[in-house]
Design a protein around this motif. Structure first.
Motif, PDB file in Angstrom:
ATOM      1  N   MET A  10       0.828  -1.197   0.000  1.00  0.00           N
ATOM      2  CA  MET A  10       0.000   0.000   0.000  1.00  0.00           C
ATOM      3  C   MET A  10       0.862   1.247   0.000  1.00  0.00           C
ATOM      4  SD  MET A  10      -2.944  -1.115   2.802  1.00  0.00           S
ATOM      5  CE  MET A  10      -3.866   0.427   2.595  1.00  0.00           C
ATOM      6  N   SER A  12      -0.197   4.182   2.066  1.00  0.00           N
ATOM      7  CA  SER A  12      -1.194   4.783   2.950  1.00  0.00           C
ATOM      8  C   SER A  12      -0.977   6.278   3.089  1.00  0.00           C
ATOM      9  CB  SER A  12      -1.150   4.131   4.330  1.00  0.00           C
ATOM     10  OG  SER A  12      -1.546   2.780   4.263  1.00  0.00           O
ATOM     11  N   LYS A  18      -9.963   6.596   4.021  1.00  0.00           N
ATOM     12  CA  LYS A  18      -9.511   6.250   2.675  1.00  0.00           C
ATOM     13  C   LYS A  18      -8.591   5.037   2.702  1.00  0.00           C
ATOM     14  CE  LYS A  18      -7.212   7.945  -1.498  1.00  0.00           C
ATOM     15  NZ  LYS A  18      -6.443   6.682  -1.627  1.00  0.00           N
ATOM     16  N   ASN A  19      -7.713   4.980   3.698  1.00  0.00           N
ATOM     17  CA  ASN A  19      -6.810   3.841   3.812  1.00  0.00           C
ATOM     18  C   ASN A  19      -7.587   2.549   4.057  1.00  0.00           C
ATOM     19  OD1 ASN A  19      -4.581   5.556   3.487  1.00  0.00           O
ATOM     20  ND2 ASN A  19      -4.455   5.934   5.685  1.00  0.00           N
ATOM     21  N   ASP A  22      -9.022   1.533   0.739  1.00  0.00           N
ATOM     22  CA  ASP A  22      -7.971   0.967  -0.111  1.00  0.00           C
ATOM     23  C   ASP A  22      -7.620  -0.445   0.342  1.00  0.00           C
ATOM     24  OD1 ASP A  22      -7.854   3.282  -1.624  1.00  0.00           O
ATOM     25  OD2 ASP A  22      -6.120   4.107  -0.556  1.00  0.00           O
ATOM     26  N   ARG A  25     -10.329  -2.914  -0.784  1.00  0.00           N
ATOM     27  CA  ARG A  25     -10.258  -3.193  -2.213  1.00  0.00           C
ATOM     28  C   ARG A  25      -9.137  -4.192  -2.523  1.00  0.00           C
ATOM     29  NH1 ARG A  25      -6.914  -0.446  -5.297  1.00  0.00           N
ATOM     30  NH2 ARG A  25      -6.937   1.372  -3.903  1.00  0.00           N
ATOM     31  N   LEU A  26      -7.970  -3.981  -1.930  1.00  0.00           N
ATOM     32  CA  LEU A  26      -6.824  -4.844  -2.202  1.00  0.00           C
ATOM     33  C   LEU A  26      -6.995  -6.224  -1.570  1.00  0.00           C
ATOM     34  CD1 LEU A  26      -4.123  -2.093  -1.656  1.00  0.00           C
ATOM     35  CD2 LEU A  26      -4.661  -3.191  -3.843  1.00  0.00           C
ATOM     36  N   THR A  40      -1.371  -7.089   5.518  1.00  0.00           N
ATOM     37  CA  THR A  40      -1.224  -5.699   5.079  1.00  0.00           C
ATOM     38  C   THR A  40       0.038  -5.105   5.701  1.00  0.00           C
ATOM     39  OG1 THR A  40      -2.454  -4.627   6.887  1.00  0.00           O
ATOM     40  CG2 THR A  40      -3.759  -5.559   5.075  1.00  0.00           C
ATOM     41  N   THR A  44      -0.927   0.548   8.305  1.00  0.00           N
ATOM     42  CA  THR A  44      -1.993   0.485   7.310  1.00  0.00           C
ATOM     43  C   THR A  44      -2.960   1.652   7.480  1.00  0.00           C
ATOM     44  OG1 THR A  44      -1.893  -1.921   7.032  1.00  0.00           O
ATOM     45  CG2 THR A  44      -3.990  -0.859   6.553  1.00  0.00           C
ATOM     46  N   GLU A 242       0.769   0.509  -5.045  1.00  0.00           N
ATOM     47  CA  GLU A 242       0.058  -0.689  -4.632  1.00  0.00           C
ATOM     48  C   GLU A 242       0.474  -1.932  -5.407  1.00  0.00           C
ATOM     49  OE1 GLU A 242      -4.164   1.503  -3.427  1.00  0.00           O
ATOM     50  OE2 GLU A 242      -4.053   0.302  -5.255  1.00  0.00           O
TER      51      GLU A 242
END
Length: 285
Positions: A10, A12, A18-19, A22, A25-26, A40, A44, A242
């Protein structure tokens, strides 16, 4: 026994919401590729060097958005989700750099607070005093999740091999090093340290990293990796932005590596003798 593991790379920013989005999603991407254990990076939740701003966003585990999002994702996807770390308010005015592991039912299995604080002045003028904001942990941890036994570490911990040896002796088959390594130290030492920890303990090593230029002005090295017990890099990412790394983990490879090089069994206790300095002429000073 084999399964797919993933390392999420990531970049971050300073906004935990927002993190968290993200991360979700990942993680869904990794789960769609078949990963049942997903890790992660360190921090994070936010890369935030402004200490007052960091303290203002702090929450305890029960109210932390990263912890709540990770718990929900683990239950939704039926996976083991390892938040490499995030900043957690301890309730005593101090901050923990804390890893969190959630099971397929969404419940927290365990946590780990980073033991070794990164207090250093680098040649390029960068200065870090992690201990000025974070309270060091004092307990190593190995968790049996059924498909494997995990040993925990975070970033700077990788420079302390005794931590990984203790976890390997306690049965850890996968060592974990989520990180936010600096570019300068990463270029010099990141891969060689990770591979050394895997080789010397005959264990898989999974290291999800922060990568690229962050909103708070920092740059991190990236190059997330999954390494096997013989030191082979099974998957690696670049140094910017990412990435989702997925690799097959065959736990039988741990037993095989430790049988070939049985250094965990062959280690012996020993005494250490410090010989006095010798003066000119060969006489002890």
């Amino acid at each position: 026994m084999s399964f797919k593991a993933a390392a999420i790379q990531m970049c971050s920013g300073i906004d935990p919401q927002k993190n968290a989005a993200d991360m979700a999603r990942l993680v869904r991407d990794a789960a769609a590729q078949g990963a049942t254990y997903i890790q992660t990076p360190e921090m994070t939740g936010a890369m935030q060097r402004d200490r007052p701003a960091l303290r203002a966003m702090l929450r305890g585990e029960a109210d932390d958005i990263i912890a709540k999002t990770a718990s929900g994702l683990a239950a939704e996807l039926g996976i083991f989700l390892h938040v490499g770390s995030t900043a957690i308010g301890r309730g005593d005015g101090k901050i923990a750099n804390r890893a969190l592991l959630f099971g397929p039912d969404g419940k927290k299995i365990c946590s780990y607070d980073k033991i070794h604080m990164f207090d250093v002045d680098l040649d390029n003028g960068e200065s870090f005093r992690e201990s000025s904001a974070y309270e060091a942990g004092g307990e190593a941890r190995v968790a049996d999740i059924g498909i494997a036994k995990l040993g925990f570490a975070i970033c700077y911990d990788v420079r302390f091999p005794q931590l990984f040896r203790a976890e390997a002796l306690a049965g850890a088959e996968i060592l974990t090093v989520p990180a936010a390594f600096t570019v300068q130290t990463g270029e010099a030492h990141w891969e060689i340290l990770l591979r050394a920890r895997a080789i010397e303990n005959g264990a898989f090593l999974i290291a999800a990293a922060q990568a690229g230029s962050h909103e708070d002005g920092r740059r991190t090295f990236g190059h997330s990796m999954i390494i096997d017990p013989w030191g082979k890099v099974l998957a690696s990412a670049g140094g910017e932005g990412e990435a989702v790394l997925v690799a097959e983990i065959d736990i039988d490879a741990v037993k095989a590596a430790r049988a070939k090089i049985p250094n965990l069994k062959n280690a012996r206790d020993f005494a250490l003798d410090t010989v006095p300095a010798v003066a000119a002429g060969g006489v002890a000073a």
